[in-house]
Motif scaffolding. Structure first.
Motif, short mmCIF file in Angstrom:
data_model
loop_
_atom_site.label_atom_id
_atom_site.label_comp_id
_atom_site.label_asym_id
_atom_site.label_seq_id
_atom_site.Cartn_x
_atom_site.Cartn_y
_atom_site.Cartn_z
N LEU A 152 0.83 -1.19 0.00
CA LEU A 152 0.00 0.00 0.00
C LEU A 152 0.87 1.25 0.00
O LEU A 152 1.84 1.34 0.76
CB LEU A 152 -0.90 0.03 1.25
N SER A 153 0.53 2.21 -0.82
CA SER A 153 1.19 3.51 -0.76
C SER A 153 0.71 4.25 0.49
O SER A 153 -0.50 4.33 0.75
CB SER A 153 0.85 4.33 -2.00
N THR A 154 1.64 4.79 1.27
CA THR A 154 1.28 5.53 2.48
C THR A 154 1.58 7.02 2.36
O THR A 154 1.60 7.73 3.35
CB THR A 154 2.00 4.95 3.71
N ALA A 155 1.79 7.48 1.12
CA ALA A 155 2.16 8.89 0.92
C ALA A 155 1.08 9.84 1.44
O ALA A 155 1.38 10.91 2.00
CB ALA A 155 2.40 9.15 -0.57
N LYS A 156 -0.17 9.46 1.27
CA LYS A 156 -1.28 10.33 1.69
C LYS A 156 -1.29 10.51 3.21
O LYS A 156 -1.47 11.62 3.71
CB LYS A 156 -2.60 9.71 1.21
N LEU A 157 -1.08 9.42 3.94
CA LEU A 157 -1.03 9.50 5.39
C LEU A 157 0.20 10.27 5.85
O LEU A 157 0.14 11.08 6.79
CB LEU A 157 -1.04 8.09 5.99
N ARG A 158 1.32 10.05 5.18
CA ARG A 158 2.55 10.74 5.55
C ARG A 158 2.41 12.26 5.36
O ARG A 158 3.05 13.04 6.07
CB ARG A 158 3.72 10.22 4.72
N SER A 159 1.58 12.66 4.42
CA SER A 159 1.39 14.10 4.21
C SER A 159 0.74 14.77 5.43
O SER A 159 0.80 16.00 5.56
CB SER A 159 0.53 14.34 2.96
N LEU A 160 0.15 13.97 6.32
CA LEU A 160 -0.43 14.51 7.56
C LEU A 160 0.57 14.54 8.71
O LEU A 160 0.24 14.95 9.82
CB LEU A 160 -1.64 13.67 7.97
N GLY A 161 1.80 14.08 8.44
CA GLY A 161 2.83 14.08 9.47
C GLY A 161 3.07 12.75 10.15
O GLY A 161 3.87 12.65 11.08
N TRP A 162 2.40 11.69 9.67
CA TRP A 162 2.56 10.36 10.26
C TRP A 162 3.85 9.72 9.76
O TRP A 162 4.30 9.98 8.65
CB TRP A 162 1.37 9.49 9.86
#
Length: 328
Positions: free
Chosen positions: A276-286
């Motif tokens: 799974l790509s986690t780029a979207k969650l990482r953009s929130l600072g995770w």
């Protein structure tokens, strides 16, 4: 937000989520039927209310009693669960549904929230419990989240891949810890190359908090470990975490079949990659926890527990016979 209601909250993901929100200063209430021991019974900062999440009257009673700012829904296994909860808790600041990477309906590498199609879900699948309907049911739950957001509810979804860590009652990961910690030679199916992204339970919990605080209504967020080792590499990582040495024997499907075994008999084996790509969650600072720290905590808790995971994979006698046949 100051208060959070966690539906579930006592076993695995829910337990870690309670701890995550407590560590960040939230008042926490857990809601469940009380079928499992409450690990927070002696914590004055964690309240418990009894209720059946599948009973709307119970949910409404919990809402009136707790009046939470946020709701984390760890045990919504049917689409109707999500539809009811997003209606009952429509006025909360955040509703976060624990979905799954299994909700994706096609094999892509990586799977992305806004690009990879979800599973279809028939009316029969939506109400039928079982492994075969799990992905479709989770996908339909996602659609219920999206529909709620269109009605003005700040509803969001978090999609973990396979979760590991302390208190994992599924024992899938315990199988491999036990093998590495107990034996000096371990068979790994698929020539050790099976690629199935995992995610540390505490990272799922932090994702749920981050999305509740900073996520966008109607959005889904994948969560998975930053690094994606093959199954064989997981065995090597576990050997380091267990402070031991182990001979990893990567075994092909043909070699397994000669011994009457199949790759799919081993936990955490997957014939096609699941990432799974986690780029979207990482953009929130995770961000995810380094494997060294995650595995150290996981191995320590495994050793203190009574779990072995031995029933989750091939019997050791069969594995031993397989390994012996490879030496002939």
């Amino acid at each position: 937000m100051d208060s959070v209601l966690i539906i579930g909250g006592t076993r695995f993901i829910g337990r870690a989520t309670v701890e995550e929100f407590r560590e960040h200063g939230y008042d926490v209430t857990i809601c469940n039927r009380g079928n499992h021991a409450n690990p927070f019974a002696d914590d004055p900062g964690v309240a418990h209310v009894a209720g059946d999440r599948r009973d709307r009257d119970d949910l409404e009673a919990v809402r009136e009693r707790v009046d939470p700012d946020a709701v984390i829904d760890c045990v919504a296994y049917f689409p109707e669960d999500v539809r009811e909860a997003t209606d009952v808790f429509a006025d909360c600041d955040a509703y976060v549904y624990v979905s799954s990477g299994a909700s994706y309906g096609v094999e892509r590498v990586p799977k992305r929230e806004d690009e990879t199609p979800l599973c279809e879900c028939t009316d029969e699948q939506a109400t039928t419990e079982g492994a075969a309907t799990y992905g479709p049911r989770k996908a339909e739950g996602d659609r219920a989240v999206f529909a709620a957001a269109e009605r003005g509810v700040r509803a969001m979804s978090v999609r973990p891949t396979v979760v590991y860590g302390p208190h994992d009652y599924t024992e899938r990961f315990d199988y491999w810890i036990d093998r590495v910690d107990t034996h000096d030679r371990v068979a790994v199916p698929g020539d050790g190359l099976s690629l199935w992204q995992l995610v540390y339970v505490e990272d799922v919990a932090s994702a749920l908090r981050v999305v509740a605080e900073s996520g966008t209504a109607g959005e889904a967020y994948n969560v998975g470990d930053d690094h994606v080792p093959t199954l064989g590499e997981w065995v090597d990582l576990l050997a380091e975490a267990c402070d031991t040495t182990v001979e990893r024997v990567d075994v092909s499907e043909r070699e397994l079949s000669r011994a009457g075994l199949e790759s799919t008999a081993f936990p955490l084996y997957r014939p096609s990659p699941h990432v799974l790509s986690t780029a979207k969650l990482r953009s929130l600072g995770w961000s995810s926890t380094p494997h060294e720290a995650a595995l150290a905590a996981t191995v320590d808790e495994h050793r203190e527990s009574e779990r072995t995971g031995r029933d989750e994979g091939p019997d050791r006698a069969d594995e031993t016979a397989l390994l012996a046949s490879l030496d002939e």
